[in-house]
Design an enzyme around this catalytic site. Structure first.
Site, short mmCIF file in Angstrom:
data_model
loop_
_atom_site.label_atom_id
_atom_site.label_comp_id
_atom_site.label_asym_id
_atom_site.label_seq_id
_atom_site.Cartn_x
_atom_site.Cartn_y
_atom_site.Cartn_z
CE LYS A 1 1.30 -12.65 4.71
NZ LYS A 1 2.08 -12.83 5.94
CE LYS B 1 8.68 -9.07 6.54
NZ LYS B 1 8.51 -10.25 7.39
#
Length: 304
Positions: free
Chosen positions: A189, A257
């Site tokens: 990811k 984030k």
């Protein structure tokens, strides 16, 4: 979604599952599990969201909500989870009210949170000591992908656990792939987010340049989108960037984030990410300009 859902579901055995976290991703993902015929118990930190979810999916296989992660996980074959960050993930898995305390030996915890590879390995080890299985499984496809049940899921964990989960997870995914051992899903990811950061900045510069040059940018995008410059970002965000519309789901706060996780991991493994680090700071500029909840294509606002 339940009344207009276009998704068709594979015929798979019904499983007893739990879903922890009913945010913009988790709410529709849990819904697809219910619509596919699985027996779903949900937990959300704000109980009103769980109650609303049960009301929306009341016509499926007896949806339920629980007051704690432990109660939601009790008796479940698979516990799915999608929360905010590493600390949120620990809070729903560990401790007396955590999901691990309620899971039966052999049950599988599948985490769809975009989190660190370290926490994935930490929780996989904790699960193993309890006779449980853990799969880190962050997703790509955004809010629309979750709503339409066509997410791409990158998994880390043991092959047997992955194989056991894959048929059930087909309810909300179109690609569900094992990348390697624990943590590999989260690392994959991170690769995804590095690609997106560079693509969106490049597209922002191109669109801003074309507009200052006086070009008809929707026409330009139509033409170059048929050639080597084509990308998902161009197809889905190019014209909305021209129009100054930035309300399409994946927020700048969330991207920052994610890029923080990427840059922390790069410090550990020695990867050089000069463009990614720069784009992260550009997103900080967007935050300071009031764009914390704008979608990631709002990078162009720095250039207009």
């Amino acid at each position: 979604m339940s009344s207009t859902n276009p998704k068709t579901y594979e015929s798979v055995p019904s499983r007893k599952v739990a879903f922890l976290g009913l945010g913009v991703m988790g709410y529709p993902m849990a819904g697809h599990l219910a619509l596919a015929g699985h027996e779903v118990t949900v937990y959300n930190r704000t109980a009103a969201k769980s109650i609303a979810w049960c009301a929306e999916y009341a016509g499926t296989s007896d949806p339920k909500h629980a007051e704690t992660p432990r109660l939601a996980a009790t008796g479940a074959d698979i516990v799915f989870c999608c929360v905010g960050n590493d600390d949120d993930l620990r809070s729903v898995t560990l401790g007396a009210d955590g999901a691990f305390a309620g899971m039966q030996p052999g049950a599988i915890f599948v985490d769809h949170t975009t989190a660190s590879a370290d926490v994935a390995r930490e929780l996989a080890a904790a699960a193993k000591t309890l006779g449980l299985q853990f799969v880190d499984a962050p997703v790509s496809g955004g809010q629309a992908g979750a709503q339409n049940g066509v997410l791409t899921v990158m998994c880390g964990g043991e092959q047997a656990a992955f194989d056991a989960v894959a048929p059930t997870a087909s309810a909300f995914s179109r690609a569900f792939a094992r990348m390697g051992d624990s943590g590999a899903g989260q690392l994959a990811k991170m690769v995804n987010q590095i690609c997106i950061a560079g693509l969106v900045q490049g597209l922002s510069e191109a669109v801003a340049f074309g507009m200052k040059a006086g070009l008809d940018m929707p026409q330009v995008l139509d033409v170059i989108g048929k050639g080597a410059a084509q990308s998902w970002q161009m197809d889905n965000r190019g014209k909305t960037m021209v129009a100054g519309k930035f309300d399409f789901g994946f927020a700048v706060d969330w991207m920052r984030k994610d890029l923080g996780l990427v840059l922390d991991e790069a410090k550990r493994n020695g990867a050089r990410l000069p463009v990614t680090a720069l784009v992260d700071q550009f997103y900080a500029d967007v935050q300071q300009a009031g764009g914390r909840r704008w979608d990631t294509s709002s990078l162009i606002t720095r250039l207009k």
